[in-house]
Design an enzyme around this catalytic site. Structure first.
Site, PDB file in Angstrom:
ATOM      1  N   ILE A 132       0.917  -1.273   0.021  1.00 40.34           N
ATOM      2  CA  ILE A 132       0.106  -0.053   0.008  1.00 40.34           C
ATOM      3  C   ILE A 132       0.844   1.282   0.077  1.00 40.34           C
ATOM      4  O   ILE A 132       1.100   1.997   1.058  1.00 40.34           O
ATOM      5  CB  ILE A 132      -0.854  -0.010   1.177  1.00 40.34           C
ATOM      6  CG1 ILE A 132      -1.782  -1.301   1.255  1.00 40.34           C
ATOM      7  CG2 ILE A 132      -2.005   1.016   1.179  1.00 40.34           C
ATOM      8  CD1 ILE A 132      -2.839  -1.376   2.472  1.00 40.34           C
ATOM      9  N   PRO A 133       1.474   1.413  -1.125  1.00 41.04           N
ATOM     10  CA  PRO A 133       2.241   2.957  -1.236  1.00 41.04           C
ATOM     11  C   PRO A 133       1.374   4.124  -0.986  1.00 41.04           C
ATOM     12  O   PRO A 133       0.098   4.034  -1.499  1.00 41.04           O
ATOM     13  CB  PRO A 133       2.706   2.762  -2.573  1.00 41.04           C
ATOM     14  CG  PRO A 133       2.276   1.586  -3.377  1.00 41.04           C
ATOM     15  CD  PRO A 133       1.545   1.144  -2.477  1.00 41.04           C
ATOM     16  N   HIS A 134       1.753   4.908  -0.097  1.00 41.81           N
ATOM     17  CA  HIS A 134       0.798   5.968   0.448  1.00 41.81           C
ATOM     18  C   HIS A 134       1.615   7.546   0.664  1.00 41.81           C
ATOM     19  O   HIS A 134       2.990   7.251   1.032  1.00 41.81           O
ATOM     20  CB  HIS A 134       0.056   5.705   1.688  1.00 41.81           C
ATOM     21  CG  HIS A 134       0.864   5.036   2.563  1.00 41.81           C
ATOM     22  ND1 HIS A 134       1.231   3.878   2.712  1.00 41.81           N
ATOM     23  CD2 HIS A 134       1.372   5.717   3.799  1.00 41.81           C
ATOM     24  CE1 HIS A 134       2.027   3.629   3.917  1.00 41.81           C
ATOM     25  NE2 HIS A 134       1.779   4.739   4.445  1.00 41.81           N
ATOM     26  N   VAL A 135       0.973   8.398   0.425  1.00 45.18           N
ATOM     27  CA  VAL A 135       1.815   9.744   0.591  1.00 45.18           C
ATOM     28  C   VAL A 135       0.761  10.828   1.050  1.00 45.18           C
ATOM     29  O   VAL A 135      -0.385  10.979   0.538  1.00 45.18           O
ATOM     30  CB  VAL A 135       2.485  10.145  -0.493  1.00 45.18           C
ATOM     31  CG1 VAL A 135       1.675  10.411  -1.596  1.00 45.18           C
ATOM     32  CG2 VAL A 135       3.464  11.118  -0.116  1.00 45.18           C
ATOM     33  N   TYR A 181      -6.663   9.468   6.216  1.00 46.77           N
ATOM     34  CA  TYR A 181      -5.711   8.814   5.467  1.00 46.77           C
ATOM     35  C   TYR A 181      -5.716   7.447   6.387  1.00 46.77           C
ATOM     36  O   TYR A 181      -5.356   6.534   5.682  1.00 46.77           O
ATOM     37  CB  TYR A 181      -4.744   9.824   5.483  1.00 46.77           C
ATOM     38  CG  TYR A 181      -3.225   9.148   5.067  1.00 46.77           C
ATOM     39  CD1 TYR A 181      -3.109   9.066   3.704  1.00 46.77           C
ATOM     40  CD2 TYR A 181      -2.112   9.170   6.044  1.00 46.77           C
ATOM     41  CE1 TYR A 181      -1.751   8.849   3.306  1.00 46.77           C
ATOM     42  CE2 TYR A 181      -0.816   8.944   5.355  1.00 46.77           C
ATOM     43  CZ  TYR A 181      -0.389   8.639   4.327  1.00 46.77           C
ATOM     44  OH  TYR A 181       0.604   8.416   3.880  1.00 46.77           O
TER      45      TYR A 181
END
Length: 217
Positions: A132-135, A181
């Protein structure tokens, strides 16, 4: 605060008047601005001061409310991608470029760079073949996501269970959406713990099929 621009856990703990363990836990969870040099956490003085100021100002406001997560509000069929790449870097770049087509994302270059930078700091693979790449970025106006279904095993993710990554859930949010988020990350982590859901996604032939699986309540 000490004059050096780069701080250690000990220096940050002393400045914030908390234990070093607390700072370490915050860094591990992404709750405080931090980066890794090798295996050691380091902190930028300016970022820590901004973080403190944000927390002080937010404490004067009503707490951010809990969100009811609805996949339909943050995903669309055109942001589901079947990925042919076999490396982490290429798969992440393709998915980030797709995510950048969402109107909520105002700066494609920044999104791609920051997603890759986040991945270099710490793998976003969570096991079971999922990453789960997240920013969070100031150039993102509202939370949005893309999903990558990989046709080949991504073997170069650092995974906690040695399972090759096949499913990518990429989330970008505005900088002030911390609670929303985290709730979204938790929601999709939980949903994909179901092996039947993962298997169904990997068998999908078109984006609409995958969209229906992910948005089923």
């Amino acid at each position: 605060m000490v004059g050096d621009d780069i701080l250690t856990i000990e220096e940050v703990a002393k400045y914030l008047r908390v234990s070093e363990r607390t700072v370490y836990d915050w860094a591990q969870k992404g709750e405080i601005p931090a980066g890794k040099i090798g295996t050691v956490w380091r902190f930028k003085k300016s970022e820590i001061e901004n973080w403190v100021n944000e927390r002080l100002s937010s404490s004067q406001k009503p707490a951010e409310s809990s969100h009811v997560i609805s996949a339909k509000n943050i995903l669309s069929p055109d942001r589901i991608v079947f990925i042919e790449h076999s490396t982490k870097h290429d798969a992440i770049v393709e998915l980030a470029q797709n995510l950048a087509t969402a109107p909520q994302v105002k700066n494609e270059k920044e999104l791609v760079e920051e997603i890759l930078k986040r991945e270099e700091l710490m793998s976003t693979a969570i096991g079971r073949g999922i990453a789960i790449p997240h920013v969070r970025l100031s150039s993102v106006t509202d939370l949005v996501m893309s999903v990558g279904i990989c046709k080949h095993d991504l073997l170069d993710f650092q995974t906690i269970d040695d399972s090759p990554v096949r499913l990518l859930i990429m989330i970008a949010a505005a900088y002030n959406q911390h609670s929303y988020y985290l709730q979204t990350l938790s929601f999709f982590s939980s949903k994909l713990k179901d092996k039947a859901v993962r298997d169904a996604l990997l068998e999908c032939k078109d984006p609409m099929q995958a969209y229906n699986i992910l948005t089923t309540e």
